[in-house]
Design a protein around this motif. Structure first.
Motif, PDB file in Angstrom:
ATOM      1  N   TYR A 171      16.236  21.750  98.284  1.00 13.74           N
ATOM      2  CA  TYR A 171      16.890  20.491  97.922  1.00 13.74           C
ATOM      3  C   TYR A 171      18.212  20.732  97.188  1.00 13.74           C
ATOM      4  O   TYR A 171      19.253  20.157  97.551  1.00 13.74           O
ATOM      5  CB  TYR A 171      15.966  19.616  97.069  1.00 13.74           C
ATOM      6  N   ILE A 172      18.213  21.566  96.161  1.00 13.61           N
ATOM      7  CA  ILE A 172      19.454  21.783  95.413  1.00 13.61           C
ATOM      8  C   ILE A 172      20.526  22.367  96.315  1.00 13.61           C
ATOM      9  O   ILE A 172      21.704  21.954  96.267  1.00 13.61           O
ATOM     10  CB  ILE A 172      19.199  22.696  94.194  1.00 13.61           C
ATOM     11  N   GLU A 173      20.155  23.320  97.149  1.00 16.07           N
ATOM     12  CA  GLU A 173      21.142  23.902  98.050  1.00 16.07           C
ATOM     13  C   GLU A 173      21.686  22.863  99.025  1.00 16.07           C
ATOM     14  O   GLU A 173      22.878  22.876  99.365  1.00 16.07           O
ATOM     15  CB  GLU A 173      20.526  25.074  98.807  1.00 16.07           C
ATOM     16  N   LEU A 174      20.822  21.952  99.466  1.00 14.12           N
ATOM     17  CA  LEU A 174      21.257  20.938 100.420  1.00 14.12           C
ATOM     18  C   LEU A 174      22.188  19.907  99.792  1.00 14.12           C
ATOM     19  O   LEU A 174      23.144  19.458 100.425  1.00 14.12           O
ATOM     20  CB  LEU A 174      20.042  20.234 101.032  1.00 14.12           C
ATOM     21  N   VAL A 175      21.940  19.525  98.566  1.00 19.95           N
ATOM     22  CA  VAL A 175      22.719  18.421  97.971  1.00 19.95           C
ATOM     23  C   VAL A 175      23.816  18.926  97.042  1.00 19.95           C
ATOM     24  O   VAL A 175      24.537  18.113  96.452  1.00 19.95           O
ATOM     25  CB  VAL A 175      21.799  17.439  97.211  1.00 19.95           C
ATOM     26  N   LYS A 176      23.911  20.240  96.886  1.00 19.21           N
ATOM     27  CA  LYS A 176      24.870  20.780  95.919  1.00 19.21           C
ATOM     28  C   LYS A 176      26.276  20.250  96.177  1.00 19.21           C
ATOM     29  O   LYS A 176      26.970  19.768  95.266  1.00 19.21           O
ATOM     30  CB  LYS A 176      24.846  22.300  95.990  1.00 19.21           C
ATOM     31  N   ASP A 177      26.729  20.339  97.417  1.00 18.56           N
ATOM     32  CA  ASP A 177      28.092  19.913  97.729  1.00 18.56           C
ATOM     33  C   ASP A 177      28.268  18.414  97.485  1.00 18.56           C
ATOM     34  O   ASP A 177      29.271  17.983  96.918  1.00 18.56           O
ATOM     35  CB  ASP A 177      28.410  20.261  99.185  1.00 18.56           C
ATOM     36  N   ARG A 178      27.279  17.632  97.903  1.00 13.12           N
ATOM     37  CA  ARG A 178      27.370  16.176  97.710  1.00 13.12           C
ATOM     38  C   ARG A 178      27.360  15.810  96.236  1.00 13.12           C
ATOM     39  O   ARG A 178      28.078  14.898  95.790  1.00 13.12           O
ATOM     40  CB  ARG A 178      26.234  15.479  98.460  1.00 13.12           C
ATOM     41  N   ALA A 179      26.527  16.509  95.458  1.00 12.11           N
ATOM     42  CA  ALA A 179      26.455  16.214  94.033  1.00 12.11           C
ATOM     43  C   ALA A 179      27.784  16.494  93.336  1.00 12.11           C
ATOM     44  O   ALA A 179      28.159  15.818  92.376  1.00 12.11           O
ATOM     45  CB  ALA A 179      25.342  17.031  93.384  1.00 12.11           C
ATOM     46  N   TYR A 180      28.526  17.497  93.856  1.00 11.63           N
ATOM     47  CA  TYR A 180      29.845  17.796  93.305  1.00 11.63           C
ATOM     48  C   TYR A 180      30.900  16.790  93.776  1.00 11.63           C
ATOM     49  O   TYR A 180      32.049  16.846  93.331  1.00 11.63           O
ATOM     50  CB  TYR A 180      30.276  19.202  93.713  1.00 11.63           C
ATOM     51  N   GLY A 181      30.504  15.915  94.683  1.00 10.72           N
ATOM     52  CA  GLY A 181      31.465  14.934  95.191  1.00 10.72           C
ATOM     53  C   GLY A 181      32.118  15.358  96.483  1.00 10.72           C
ATOM     54  O   GLY A 181      33.049  14.721  96.962  1.00 10.72           O
ATOM     55  N   GLY A 182      31.596  16.424  97.090  1.00  9.61           N
ATOM     56  CA  GLY A 182      32.174  16.911  98.346  1.00  9.61           C
ATOM     57  C   GLY A 182      33.448  17.665  98.089  1.00  9.61           C
ATOM     58  O   GLY A 182      34.536  17.104  98.155  1.00  9.61           O
ATOM     59  N   ARG A 183      33.333  18.954  97.827  1.00  9.96           N
ATOM     60  CA  ARG A 183      34.515  19.714  97.419  1.00  9.96           C
ATOM     61  C   ARG A 183      35.508  19.895  98.561  1.00  9.96           C
ATOM     62  O   ARG A 183      36.720  19.888  98.360  1.00  9.96           O
ATOM     63  CB  ARG A 183      34.072  21.063  96.865  1.00  9.96           C
ATOM     64  N   ASP A 184      34.998  20.102  99.783  1.00 10.75           N
ATOM     65  CA  ASP A 184      35.895  20.279 100.927  1.00 10.75           C
ATOM     66  C   ASP A 184      36.090  18.974 101.685  1.00 10.75           C
ATOM     67  O   ASP A 184      37.180  18.669 102.158  1.00 10.75           O
ATOM     68  CB  ASP A 184      35.338  21.356 101.866  1.00 10.75           C
ATOM     69  N   ASN A 185      35.029  18.213 101.808  1.00 12.86           N
ATOM     70  CA  ASN A 185      35.072  16.926 102.505  1.00 12.86           C
ATOM     71  C   ASN A 185      34.490  15.864 101.589  1.00 12.86           C
ATOM     72  O   ASN A 185      33.273  15.726 101.493  1.00 12.86           O
ATOM     73  CB  ASN A 185      34.261  17.003 103.813  1.00 12.86           C
TER      74      ASN A 185
END
Length: 884
Positions: A726-740
């Motif tokens: 779960y953390i690996e899956l949502v990490k980018d989204r939780a950061y607000g989408g670093r690349d997208n």
């Protein structure tokens, strides 16, 4: 639940489990975090109180891993009930009187007690701190009773400080305001008062009878303290003589007891000996006429099938003596030697000279050698002795086989001689829920196998005295049949220094005066009253001001007795006996039974066996939470091998909790509010919450069933899925989408889900990982996690979705990872195309988390295909650019 706004969060740069014991131990001590709130308890219904009858450890020497094991498991249960809102009564006692303490004092100070010596106010012990060494009795300096007791008091006080330090480091949520010692004035008063009441009701009595005796410790031993061990011996075939001149051959491992033989006994159905029943034979060497009798306890297939009954060689001899009404011809004295007085049945016979010159005052071993030599010379030894290993009874803490000698002792009736009482006590066991349930059979089997009452007197120094004196007649002889008893208002009393009512000190040990009962109570006779001692059962004198009849009425019977399975026959059973007599009830509703810690040879760890290791180094090296984890993964009642690898897993779990929590708490912009359950809207987040709700339900059900290990298992399994998937899956989204960049609502959903999941998992893990959970809780919460509410399904249900979504997306992520591993590429490699195949329902779940899956797996191109089972196909990978 998660707060609607984010409080000030303070997360260390490099979280570590090291040092948490000192940090939080001090806080818990200063804030009295685990104190029992008596006032609140008295206002609550009984079902909202959880009272623990905590085992008082024997305060002699050092704690060992077995203590860590059992006490941690009980603590997990107590912590759970506290978090459910119950007021937890969790005292601690120290079992500081009895033989273990005396033995330790003898070795530590190089002394031994001698009741004939006066008190020396200037006494200095010859040694101090002879740890690990057994000082020979010949090298021990004799000291008076009062001096010896002073040394016992001094050393137990030192040991108890060390025990408390270890227990505090272990994180036990004990109320340290509620302590007792089994030798303190209140404990002595409780034990003496209970004994006097047992005596008044006829439940206690004194009798002169054969009993087990330890010649080293010079004390009587109860049946519950026996330990059968192999002991080298030899079978001797010996001839007894019939009137017609023929012989009857018996086989014995104890030929030295031939002077004490009172009968030959065979099974009534044994045709070989039926013609002899009712006749007599004469003993070899001594020519004493003895009967040949029948008894069903004789074993036709053992040895010659006919046995000597001696008074007394073993417990079967006692049974035969009692049931066949045989005379007593005792020759072994309390010091383990043959009596120096010529027995009247031997006087004037052919063996008088042998006895007086070769046997009198000799050790059992020397007497055996003399008898065998005489048998050989007389022709009454048939063949030569044949070496064997025989089973002999030992005192569990002793080094030599027990003898059976006749002495006057105190007993409490326990069903060993009363079928009705035996049935009543078995029925009491049915009123107690045992965890695990099969342990009840050990309780029942022990009762049904008893062959005598509970012997509670000991011929030692450091313990609770019997509040009893005896009159002396005009010749100075003791009148045992009419003891002088202390009034309850005087308790506790020491009859060796205080006088009975109506007498003066000048009359002590004088004809027409009185004498004190110098025995002490078996330590179990005091610790069997641990619920009464701790919970305020009133005693008349209330010597320490700890009577609390209102509290006692409120919490007795208690809820939990935690203990090891090896002392079901002693501590558990004895406590049931005392409550049955005094209160007409059981002492607690539930008995939680822990297993043993086994050494690498799968033998029980024990201080007395010398194979126990102390926990201090283990706690220091790995951290307390790691050790608590190792204890808590063991199922109730299950013996466990000392396994350093499991402790390492526990440390890894504690560290992961800190690091994952740091991530969960540092998502987004500092000071940005984190929403509550209403903010959790994304399917993957709701799936995780649904899975967490299932864990809460399962863990709660497990704790209610007393299975802390199952609760830890389901929680830990979910936690690793939460971290790895779960953390690996949502990490980018939780950061607000670093690349997208992602929609703010999607990022807020991830952050809210992470915060809520962390909140709940901390509470689920708190009973086991008590330090790590408290540390993380302090980063974003007020108060102690251990006073927080146990999580409920209701606080998660509104945010719960389809838990299978996380399973499906997690499986897809695992497939991506495997493809990279198979290609020997790192996880930073790009997946330019990949196909997920499976049933429509599974693929639909993967699609609902596709955005998170793409970001976590660096997937730029993917397709879906139908299949009967989920699988990953046709992965095309682009190696990551080299690092600068």
């Amino acid at each position: 639940m998660t707060d609607a706004s984010t409080p000030a969060i303070q997360v260390p740069d490099k979280p570590t489990v090291d040092g948490l014991e000192d940090k939080w131990g001090q806080v818990w001590r200063e804030q009295d975090t685990y104190a029992f709130d008596r006032e609140r308890a008295m206002q609550l219904p009984r079902e909202q109180i959880f009272a623990v009858d905590t085992p008082p450890p024997t305060a002699s020497g050092a704690l060992h891993l077995g203590h860590v094991f059992g006490y941690t498991q009980a603590d997990c249960l107590a912590r759970y009930h506290r978090m459910t809102g119950k007021e937890v009564f969790y005292p601690i006692g120290w079992d500081d009187n009895g033989l273990p303490t005396e033995r330790r004092v003898q070795n530590y100070y190089g002394v031994r007690g001698d009741a004939t010596l006066p008190y020396d106010p200037d006494f200095t012990p010859p040694t101090e701190g002879a740890e690990g060494k057994s000082v020979k009795a010949a090298d021990q300096k004799p000291v008076g009773r009062a001096n010896f007791i002073e040394l016992c008091e001094k050393l137990t006080a030192i040991d108890e400080v060390a025990f408390e330090d270890t227990f505090r480091r272990l994180g036990l949520s004990i109320d340290w305001n509620v302590q007792y010692r089994t030798i303190d004035d209140r404990s002595r008063a409780v034990a003496q008062q209970a004994f006097l009441r047992n005596l008044a009701r006829g439940e206690a009595y004194q009798a002169e009878a054969p009993g087990l005796w330890d010649v080293t410790f010079q004390t009587a031993v109860a049946q519950a303290e026996l330990e059968a061990r192999d002991y080298p011996g030899a079978f001797h075939k010996v001839s007894f003589h019939k009137p017609d001149g023929s012989t009857v051959e018996i086989e014995t491992t104890r030929p030295e007891l031939i002077p004490a033989v009172v009968a030959l006994i065979a099974h009534p159905d044994d045709e070989r000996y039926q013609p002899l029943f009712g006749s007599t034979v004469t003993s070899p060497l001594f020519g004493v006429e003895i009967p040949v009798l029948a008894h069903p306890a004789a074993e036709p297939d053992k040895g010659a099938g006919i046995a000597m009954c001696c008074t007394f060689g073993d417990l079967t001899d006692v049974q035969w003596w009692r049931e066949l009404q045989l005379p007593i011809r005792s020759i072994i004295t309390r010091n383990g030697r043959i009596t120096g007085d010529l027995p009247e049945w031997i006087a004037g016979g052919p063996g008088e000279q042998l006895y007086t010159e070769e046997l009198a005052t000799k050790t059992v071993h020397s007497a055996r050698e003399a008898i065998v030599a005489a048998l050989r010379e007389s022709g009454n030894l048939v063949g030569e002795p044949v070496k064997t290993q025989r089973k002999a009874n030992f005192f569990e803490k002793g080094d030599k086989p027990l003898e059976i000698v006749t002495s006057r002792q105190w007993y409490i009736r326990n069903g060993g001689r009363s079928e009705q009482l035996r049935d009543d006590l078995v029925a009491r066991g049915q009123e107690i829920d045992f965890h695990p349930t099969f342990m009840r059979s050990r309780y029942t089997n022990w009762i049904t196998g008893l062959n005598g009452d509970w012997l509670i007197s000991r011929q030692r120094f450091f313990g609770v005295q019997f509040p009893v004196w005896y009159r002396l007649d005009e010749q100075g002889e003791v009148v045992h049949d009419d003891p002088l008893l202390a009034d309850e208002s005087r308790l506790p009393v020491d009859p060796t220094s205080e006088v009975p009512d109506g007498y003066t000190e000048e009359q002590r040990d004088q004809p027409g005066g009185f004498t004190a009962d110098t025995d002490i109570m078996d330590t179990w006779a005091t610790s069997s009253l641990s619920p009464q001692i701790a919970a305020g059962w009133p005693v008349a004198a209330d010597p320490l001001g700890k009577n609390d009849p209102e509290l006692f009425a409120k919490i007795f019977p208690m809820n939990m007795r935690p203990q090891g399975h090896d002392i079901i026959r002693t501590w558990l059973f004895a406590t049931v006996v005392r409550a049955h007599y005094e209160h007409g009830s059981v002492p607690w509703t539930d008995a939680y039974i822990n297993g043993w810690i086994l050494d690498p040879d799968r033998k029980k760890m024990s201080k007395s066996k010398g194979n126990a290791t102390t926990p201090s180094d283990m706690l220091e090296a790995n951290g307390t939470d790691a050790v608590r984890y190792w204890a808590a993964i063991a199922r109730p009642g299950t013996d466990t091998v000392d396994d350093p690898q499991q402790i390492k897993i526990g440390r890894r779990l504690a560290m992961k909790l800190l690091n994952a929590s740091k991530f969960a708490l540092t998502m987004g912009t500092e000071g940005e509010p984190v929403g509550g359950v209403e903010a959790i809207t994304e399917p993957l987040d709701r799936a995780m919450i649904a899975g967490l709700a299932q864990v809460v339900e399962q863990a709660t059900r497990a704790y209610e069933a007393w299975d802390y290990a199952r609760a830890l298992d389901v929680t830990e399994t979910f936690f690793w899925t939460f971290c790895d998937d779960y953390i690996e899956l949502v990490k980018d989204r939780a950061y607000g989408g670093r690349d997208n960049p992602v929609a703010p609502e999607a990022a807020a959903s991830a952050r809210a889900a992470l915060r809520l999941a962390l909140d709940v998992q901390l509470r689920l893990l708190a009973p086991v990982l008590c330090y790590s959970a408290e540390e993380v809780w302090s980063w974003f919460k007020q108060g102690s996690v251990h006073k927080a509410a146990w999580p409920s399904v209701d606080e998660l249900s509104s945010a719960a979705g389809d838990s299978a979504v996380l399973d499906a997306v997690g499986a897809a992520l695992a497939g991506v990872r495997k493809a990279k591993s198979d290609a020997k590429l790192g996880m930073r490699a790009e997946v330019s195309s990949i196909t997920f195949a499976g049933p429509d329902e599974t693929l639909e779940r993967v699609r609902s988390g596709e955005a998170d899956l793409r970001a976590a797996g660096k997937v730029t191109g993917l397709a879906y295909a139908d299949a009967d089972a989920f699988e990953v196909r046709d992965a095309q990978l682009i190696p990551p650019p080299p690092k600068n």
